[in-house]
Design an enzyme around this catalytic site. Structure first.
Site, short mmCIF file in Angstrom:
data_model
loop_
_atom_site.label_atom_id
_atom_site.label_comp_id
_atom_site.label_asym_id
_atom_site.label_seq_id
_atom_site.Cartn_x
_atom_site.Cartn_y
_atom_site.Cartn_z
N SER A 168 -70.70 -25.88 17.25
CA SER A 168 -70.42 -24.77 18.16
C SER A 168 -70.46 -23.44 17.42
O SER A 168 -71.48 -23.06 16.87
CB SER A 168 -69.07 -25.01 18.85
OG SER A 168 -68.91 -24.09 19.89
N ASP A 327 -74.01 -22.76 20.46
CA ASP A 327 -74.44 -23.96 21.22
C ASP A 327 -74.40 -23.69 22.72
O ASP A 327 -74.55 -24.62 23.53
CB ASP A 327 -73.61 -25.20 20.85
CG ASP A 327 -72.16 -25.10 21.28
OD1 ASP A 327 -71.61 -23.98 21.29
OD2 ASP A 327 -71.55 -26.14 21.59
N GLU A 427 -61.00 -22.04 30.62
CA GLU A 427 -59.95 -21.86 29.62
C GLU A 427 -60.15 -20.51 28.94
O GLU A 427 -61.26 -19.99 28.89
CB GLU A 427 -59.95 -22.99 28.60
CG GLU A 427 -61.18 -23.10 27.76
CD GLU A 427 -61.10 -24.23 26.73
OE1 GLU A 427 -60.10 -24.95 26.69
OE2 GLU A 427 -62.07 -24.37 25.98
#
EC number: 5.4.2.7
Length: 615
Positions: A168, A327, A427
């Site tokens: 990531s 990513d 989130e």
């Protein structure tokens, strides 16, 4: 998530264990670079470095693995990828009798590490080799993809599991191995324990483990790139609500993929929505595993990562910047204000905008009030409660989950299977699930949906910032502040949280924080919640991570927790005001005072020698 575990005891036992681990390594590793580096460490008698590489194996957690690339069992390399995949393969064989009919999906980002010869592509091929050597079909992407393409493929093709090789937005030397279950969501317990055990039982490479050429002509190897690319963007079109506006709009966008995988996919998403393509930041649009233009390839870090984007936007007269992490599962958004300043929206602010937009657009298509009772939005417990406020006023359901998309993805799937409609989940760490055909955060869909929202608002002469203010006026201001301290020592972390559980020396939690009175406490490490009649927390608890939430008498909520992937103790604070004309500046001032009190009284950075976040 797995960082390397803490080193075990020292002494003669440790030396024997080190010798055993290195001897196995020399027998099993066939990567000349990592093999040579271990031989050299042994020749030099470099115990300290050997201990680092072989002291303990990477721990396989619910988010799989994440660690630096390099030699040894504590790092990501060819051999540990083979061992991990062998364990995962055996575990899947136990769980699915039809694994050989259904198979798995595998993709990868653009990370590479020259010193150890490791790269995401290489790791993905070795993982594919493991499955194919056992007669299991593999849908291996031929080229880099965003992370959300793996859960999409698992769901779309009804596969047993998926693997994404990515770290990531971690630093460039890291890599990771992220695992999805047959339901298209990240794995949750007890699968992590089962896989972990199976890895330990399958450490010796199988006969064909190193021969990745065997997959190239195998009838079991499928390349899903073209069909998935087509189907994903067809599915995405269902979330385009204002095609005619998009065709005519004068709103301009700049996009950066921060040297990652996002460029081509965001261009395709804009095309799917009939939007003119965004201007791409030329220095950052192509994948580059060195991430040369940024200190950290993480758009969450804010303006530093966006400097080149702002310069291009000023040049092209674009008002909005869209930034994906490498990513492309996260999205940061910035908007130029009338003052000439750039406002970078927090994850909570963008969550409010996208939640409002997806609800409003859905409601226009579903006029029947009774459908509201079947509609849901989700967010994690450390994210803003703004969706709860919108849900209360509008009449749909809101649910809170534990931190991380593994919880929201799995819960969303349960709800969908019960015939419910999941409109949105988010989130605060700039992760958004706008389209439930991907049960994970997706920065590609979030980018184009944000773009359409901005184009629609422009027809009403509104900016994103003005609409955000309108949401707060209608549903109540939700002012948030989040940050972290860096702490590399597990013992210090235990002491800090232990002190909060024994604040008065009599095993009691604190009753106040400075001048702020505490009205409720929930501890998801121990399972205590004094707002419940039986004092037991409703959300699942985990002894392996620290997490305490304090509710204050003034309407403030603050959570302190440890990070699963980084050496950080994080905090998230929010003040929620009821709808009506609150004074946002006064609320901000009060929140800042509350945060200062938490830092001073609960974190005690001097006492515990904590490093603050570098501004």
């Amino acid at each position: 998530m797995a960082a390397a575990a803490a080193p075990r005891d020292s002494g003669p036992g440790m030396d024997a264990r080190l010798d055993q681990e290195t001897a196995r390594w020399l027998r099993w590793d066939q990567n000349p670079l990592t093999l040579e580096s271990v031989k050299q460490l042994i020749a030099e008698g470099n115990k300290e470095e050997l201990q680092k590489c072989f002291g303990s194996r990477m721990e396989f957690g619910t988010a799989g693995l994440r660690a630096p690339m390099g030699a040894g069992i504590s790092q990501m390399n060819d051999l540990t990828i083979i061992q991990t995949t062998q364990g995962f393969c055996r575990y899947l064989e136990e769980q699915f009798s039809d694994l050989k009919q259904r198979g798995v999906a595998i993709s990868f980002d653009a990370r590479a590490h020259a010193p150890s010869g490791g790269s995401s592509r290489r790791f993905a091929r070795l993982a594919a080799t493991t499955f194919i050597s056992q007669g299991i079909p593999v849908h291996l992407f031929a080229a880099i993809t965003p992370t959300p393409f793996v859960p999409y493929t698992v769901s779309h093709l009804k596969l047993c599991a998926g693997i994404m090789v990515t770290a990531s937005h971690n630093p460039k030397q890291d890599n990771g191995y992220k695992v999805y279950w047959e339901n298209g969501a990240q794995i949750i317990s007890p699968h992590d324990k089962g896989i972990s055990q199976a890895i330990e039982e399958n450490l010796e490479p199988w006969p064909q483990a190193w021969d990745d050429s065997l997959i190239d002509n195998s009838p079991l190897l499928h390349n899903p790139s073209a069909s998935i690319n087509n189907d994903y963007f067809e599915d995405l079109k269902k979330y385009c609500f204002h095609r005619s506006v998009n065709k005519e709009t004068k709103v301009k966008f700049v996009h950066t993929s921060v040297h990652g995988v996002g460029h081509d996919f965001v261009q395709s998403a804009f095309k799917a929505f009939d939007l003119s393509p965004p201007e791409a930041v030329p220095q950052q649009k192509d994948p580059d595993s060195e991430f040369p233009t940024v200190k950290y390839p993480n758009p969450e870090e804010g303006k530093g990562v966006l400097t080149l984007s702002f310069a291009l936007a000023d040049k092209t007269k674009a008002k909005i910047v869209l930034a994906n992490d490498p990513d492309a599962d996260r999205l940061a958004v910035a908007e130029k204000q009338d003052s000439g300043e750039w406002k970078v929206f927090s994850g909570n602010e963008l969550g409010a905008l996208l939640g409002w937009w997806l609800f409003t657009s859905w409601k226009e298509k579903n006029q029947d009030r009774s459908t509201l009772k079947e509609a849901y939005m989700l967010s994690s417990t450390v994210s803003s409660k703004i969706l709860r406020a919108i849900a209360l006023k509008e009449g749909f359901h809101f649910e809170e989950t534990l931190t991380g998309f593994k919880w929201m993805g799995n819960r969303a799937k349960q709800l969908i299977d019960q015939g419910k409609t999941v409109l949105f989940a988010f989130e605060e760490a700039i992760g958004y699930m706008c389209c439930p055909f991907v049960l994970d955060k997706d920065g590609v869909s979030a980018a184009v949906i944000t773009a359409e929202l901005a184009c629609f608002l422009a027809t009403k002469n509104l900016s994103l910032s003005q609409q955000l203010k309108a949401i707060y006026v209608e549903y109540g201001y939700h002012i948030t502040k989040a940050s972290y301290f860096i702490c590399h020592d597990q013992g210090t972390i235990q002491n800090l949280f232990g002190n909060l559980r024994n604040y008065d020396g009599k095993n009691n939690y604190p009753k106040a924080c400075g001048k702020f009175e505490i009205s409720a406490i929930r501890d998801l490490t121990t399972g205590y919640d004094d707002s419940q009649a039986d004092k037991k927390a409703v959300l699942p608890t985990s002894k392996s991570s620290q997490m305490i939430t304090f509710t204050f008498a003034n309407g403030g909520v603050a959570t302190m927790r440890t990070s699963g992937t980084e050496p950080k103790i994080k905090y998230y604070a929010e003040l929620c005001a009821p709808p009506g004309n609150s004074d946002p500046e006064q609320l901000k001032k009060e929140l800042n005072e509350l945060v200062e009190a938490i830092e001073e009284n609960f974190f005690q950075p001097q006492k515990y020698n904590l490093q603050p976040k570098a501004e």
